[in-house]
Write a protein that holds these residues in place. Structure first.
Motif, PDB file in Angstrom:
ATOM      1  N   GLN A   1       0.962  -1.266  -0.120  1.00 21.19           N
ATOM      2  CA  GLN A   1      -0.018   0.058   0.081  1.00 21.19           C
ATOM      3  C   GLN A   1       0.645   1.216   0.152  1.00 21.19           C
ATOM      4  O   GLN A   1       1.990   1.305   0.895  1.00 21.19           O
ATOM      5  CB  GLN A   1      -0.770   0.028   1.164  1.00 21.19           C
ATOM      6  CG  GLN A   1      -1.999   0.880   1.185  1.00 21.19           C
ATOM      7  CD  GLN A   1      -2.910   0.984   2.329  1.00 21.19           C
ATOM      8  OE1 GLN A   1      -2.852  -0.194   3.279  1.00 21.19           O
ATOM      9  NE2 GLN A   1      -3.709   1.837   2.520  1.00 21.19           N
ATOM     10  N   PRO A   2       0.548   2.288  -0.908  1.00 18.38           N
ATOM     11  CA  PRO A   2       1.201   3.415  -0.764  1.00 18.38           C
ATOM     12  C   PRO A   2       1.286   4.120   0.733  1.00 18.38           C
ATOM     13  O   PRO A   2       0.303   4.000   1.309  1.00 18.38           O
ATOM     14  CB  PRO A   2       0.534   4.289  -1.894  1.00 18.38           C
ATOM     15  CG  PRO A   2      -0.086   3.391  -2.646  1.00 18.38           C
ATOM     16  CD  PRO A   2      -0.344   2.245  -1.950  1.00 18.38           C
TER      17      PRO A   2
ATOM     18  N   LEU B   1       6.185  -3.778   6.494  1.00 25.48           N
ATOM     19  CA  LEU B   1       5.619  -2.389   6.663  1.00 25.48           C
ATOM     20  C   LEU B   1       7.094  -1.439   6.815  1.00 25.48           C
ATOM     21  O   LEU B   1       7.981  -1.726   7.342  1.00 25.48           O
ATOM     22  CB  LEU B   1       4.668  -2.458   7.923  1.00 25.48           C
ATOM     23  CG  LEU B   1       3.954  -1.111   8.262  1.00 25.48           C
ATOM     24  CD1 LEU B   1       2.563  -1.162   7.553  1.00 25.48           C
ATOM     25  CD2 LEU B   1       3.828  -1.093   9.695  1.00 25.48           C
ATOM     26  N   TYR B   2       6.552  -0.043   6.531  1.00 29.71           N
ATOM     27  CA  TYR B   2       7.528   0.918   6.797  1.00 29.71           C
ATOM     28  C   TYR B   2       6.709   2.162   7.204  1.00 29.71           C
ATOM     29  O   TYR B   2       5.867   2.405   6.998  1.00 29.71           O
ATOM     30  CB  TYR B   2       8.298   1.488   5.293  1.00 29.71           C
ATOM     31  CG  TYR B   2       7.509   1.992   4.436  1.00 29.71           C
ATOM     32  CD1 TYR B   2       7.251   3.523   4.494  1.00 29.71           C
ATOM     33  CD2 TYR B   2       6.970   1.496   3.340  1.00 29.71           C
ATOM     34  CE1 TYR B   2       6.318   3.838   3.352  1.00 29.71           C
ATOM     35  CE2 TYR B   2       6.079   1.922   2.206  1.00 29.71           C
ATOM     36  CZ  TYR B   2       5.897   3.166   2.404  1.00 29.71           C
ATOM     37  OH  TYR B   2       5.107   3.684   1.502  1.00 29.71           O
ATOM     38  N   TYR B   3       7.525   2.961   7.800  1.00 33.51           N
ATOM     39  CA  TYR B   3       6.849   4.284   8.525  1.00 33.51           C
ATOM     40  C   TYR B   3       7.991   5.411   8.530  1.00 33.51           C
ATOM     41  O   TYR B   3       9.052   5.180   8.632  1.00 33.51           O
ATOM     42  CB  TYR B   3       6.168   4.009   9.824  1.00 33.51           C
ATOM     43  CG  TYR B   3       7.179   3.008  10.860  1.00 33.51           C
ATOM     44  CD1 TYR B   3       8.244   3.708  11.392  1.00 33.51           C
ATOM     45  CD2 TYR B   3       7.018   1.756  10.781  1.00 33.51           C
ATOM     46  CE1 TYR B   3       8.833   2.881  12.532  1.00 33.51           C
ATOM     47  CE2 TYR B   3       7.734   0.934  11.665  1.00 33.51           C
ATOM     48  CZ  TYR B   3       8.830   1.412  12.399  1.00 33.51           C
ATOM     49  OH  TYR B   3       9.518   0.880  13.360  1.00 33.51           O
TER      50      TYR B   3
ATOM     51  N   SER C   1       6.135  -1.954   1.613  1.00 36.02           N
ATOM     52  CA  SER C   1       7.002  -2.070   0.640  1.00 36.02           C
ATOM     53  C   SER C   1       6.538  -3.183  -0.175  1.00 36.02           C
ATOM     54  O   SER C   1       5.881  -3.761  -0.126  1.00 36.02           O
ATOM     55  CB  SER C   1       8.274  -2.595   1.304  1.00 36.02           C
ATOM     56  OG  SER C   1       8.694  -1.776   2.353  1.00 36.02           O
ATOM     57  N   MET C   2       7.371  -2.901  -1.501  1.00 33.48           N
ATOM     58  CA  MET C   2       7.164  -3.834  -2.578  1.00 33.48           C
ATOM     59  C   MET C   2       7.570  -5.183  -2.054  1.00 33.48           C
ATOM     60  O   MET C   2       8.419  -5.432  -1.379  1.00 33.48           O
ATOM     61  CB  MET C   2       7.849  -3.472  -3.902  1.00 33.48           C
ATOM     62  CG  MET C   2       7.468  -1.981  -4.545  1.00 33.48           C
ATOM     63  SD  MET C   2       5.595  -2.238  -4.912  1.00 33.48           S
ATOM     64  CE  MET C   2       5.738  -3.366  -6.065  1.00 33.48           C
TER      65      MET C   2
ATOM     66  N   GLU D   1      11.695   4.083   8.575  1.00 33.67           N
ATOM     67  CA  GLU D   1      12.225   2.702   8.982  1.00 33.67           C
ATOM     68  C   GLU D   1      11.461   1.337   8.472  1.00 33.67           C
ATOM     69  O   GLU D   1      10.104   1.860   8.268  1.00 33.67           O
ATOM     70  CB  GLU D   1      12.073   2.854  10.501  1.00 33.67           C
ATOM     71  CG  GLU D   1      12.604   1.826  11.178  1.00 33.67           C
ATOM     72  CD  GLU D   1      12.902   2.012  12.927  1.00 33.67           C
ATOM     73  OE1 GLU D   1      13.804   2.456  13.177  1.00 33.67           O
ATOM     74  OE2 GLU D   1      11.753   1.774  13.510  1.00 33.67           O
ATOM     75  N   THR D   2      12.196   0.436   8.308  1.00 33.82           N
ATOM     76  CA  THR D   2      11.540  -0.759   7.750  1.00 33.82           C
ATOM     77  C   THR D   2      10.972  -1.823   9.101  1.00 33.82           C
ATOM     78  O   THR D   2      12.018  -1.939   9.642  1.00 33.82           O
ATOM     79  CB  THR D   2      12.101  -1.357   6.846  1.00 33.82           C
ATOM     80  OG1 THR D   2      12.279  -0.536   5.576  1.00 33.82           O
ATOM     81  CG2 THR D   2      11.398  -2.764   6.191  1.00 33.82           C
ATOM     82  N   LEU D   3       9.963  -2.278   8.987  1.00 27.53           N
ATOM     83  CA  LEU D   3       9.695  -3.147  10.143  1.00 27.53           C
ATOM     84  C   LEU D   3       9.898  -4.401  10.064  1.00 27.53           C
ATOM     85  O   LEU D   3       9.115  -5.070   9.216  1.00 27.53           O
ATOM     86  CB  LEU D   3       8.003  -2.858  10.514  1.00 27.53           C
ATOM     87  CG  LEU D   3       7.423  -3.668  11.909  1.00 27.53           C
ATOM     88  CD1 LEU D   3       8.048  -2.848  13.143  1.00 27.53           C
ATOM     89  CD2 LEU D   3       5.981  -3.705  11.932  1.00 27.53           C
ATOM     90  N   LEU D   4      10.854  -5.081  10.824  1.00 28.08           N
ATOM     91  CA  LEU D   4      11.249  -6.619  10.577  1.00 28.08           C
ATOM     92  C   LEU D   4      11.042  -6.994  12.214  1.00 28.08           C
ATOM     93  O   LEU D   4      11.990  -7.196  12.721  1.00 28.08           O
ATOM     94  CB  LEU D   4      12.544  -6.681  10.304  1.00 28.08           C
ATOM     95  CG  LEU D   4      12.828  -6.357   8.776  1.00 28.08           C
ATOM     96  CD1 LEU D   4      14.241  -6.374   8.272  1.00 28.08           C
ATOM     97  CD2 LEU D   4      11.840  -6.970   7.768  1.00 28.08           C
TER      98      LEU D   4
END
Length: 335
Positions: free
Chosen positions: A176-177, A210-212, A278-279, A257-260
């Protein structure tokens, strides 16, 4: 609902049309979003109802500064497995259940949101699928979304009785954008909204995580031409909204930040935190997740889709969950 209450609701709707919201109301803003929030003083007067395994003061400071917190290893694996077991029963036997599902694929246009029975079974296990409000059918879902350690944090940021607003189950990344939640997931008080992202498996970098943007909950609000909420008469599109968020976050130098996170971890984020999906770089990699939105009883004293009806409520750990009036036959069918 009385005639007077119906008239008041209609008056609220007319007011929103002619006097659209341009900013969160300072009078009803959660205490922690107000300037110079006194976290130590608040906790001294309002200690958590549950003995949480994290430092509440530290988490509240992170929330105030960054717009999100991660609560590590708070959900027992057995709770997650019970919930995922219910989900497997649903997608393997969709003809036995009634609930809303959205699949964002062209082949299902113009009606991409339907009763689960109306989609091919194989499509439910693919990408671009959102299972809506599965918690109404699954008791395990109700217990998971109202885990005491989640509830304790939500009660701390709002200092009010919490209500469940909606939930989504994902098998794969949403892609999702960039967006914020409050323009779409709306209650009477838009600032009374938070979301929890419960990891149902360890999240991999190639799954479309997810990123934020850290701190973006404090950025200037976007005007859709109908105020800060997206409506039928909005003159600005979701794509323009996404472009505004990405550009403004870059201008304000909010780190992305990317959620891992791991299975059993929970991300809780602010209504105004800019985030997206993210893609997916590995088409086979799943991103199993349970996303839950919460509000307060003051902001949402009814089911979000039935504002003129007195809701049927259930209480889980002091949180109100409204029965789904569309599919009353499906409430708690998975126990």
């Amino acid at each position: 609902m009385s005639i007077v209450q119906r008239v008041l609701r209609k008056a609220e709707s007319i007011k929103d049309h002619y006097f659209p919201i341009k900013e969160f109301d300072q009078a009803t803003l959660p205490w922690i979003d107000k300037p110079n929030a006194d976290i130590a003083g608040f906790l001294k007067k309002n200690p958590p109802r549950y003995d949480v395994p994290y430092d509440m003061a530290d988490k509240l400071r992170n929330w105030e500064q960054n717009g999100y917190v991660v609560l590590e290893k708070i959900i027992p694996e057995a709770m997650i497995d019970n919930f995922w077991g219910d989900f497997q029963k649903l997608v393997q036997n969709p003809d036995k259940y009634d609930l809303s599902v959205r699949i964002d694929l062209d082949e299902f246009k113009p009606n991409q949101e339907r009763n689960i029975k109306e989609f091919p079974k194989e499509a439910l296990l693919g990408k671009y699928v959102k299972i809506n409000d599965f918690h109404n059918s699954s008791v395990a879902g109700k217990k998971l979304m109202t885990h005491p350690y989640i509830v304790s944090f939500l009660e701390a940021i709002f200092n009010q009785k919490i209500v469940v607003m909606q939930s989504l189950v994902f098998m794969y990344g949403s892609q999702q954008p960039t967006h914020q939640d409050f323009p779409w997931v709306t209650a009477k008080i838009p600032s009374h909204l938070a979301a929890a992202w419960i990891a149902l498996e360890d999240i991999k970098i190639d799954s479309g995580p997810l990123y934020y943007y850290i701190g973006s909950h404090k950025m200037p609000k976007f005007n859709f031409g109908s105020g800060i909420l997206f409506k039928k008469d909005s003159t600005k599109s979701p794509l323009e909204f996404a472009q505004y968020l990405d550009q403004t976050c870059a201008e304000h130098q909010y780190p992305r930040e990317t959620l891992l996170i791991k299975k059993g971890d929970v991300l809780i984020w602010h209504a105004a935190l800019a985030h997206g999906g993210s893609m997916i770089t590995n088409p086979e990699q799943t991103r199993k997740s349970f996303v839950c939105h919460y509000s307060t009883e003051q902001a949402l004293p009814y089911h979000r889709n039935f504002v003129t009806q007195v809701p049927v409520k259930q209480d889980y750990n002091g949180v109100n969950i409204y029965n789904n009036p569309i599919f009353p036959q499906s409430e708690d069918v998975l126990k």
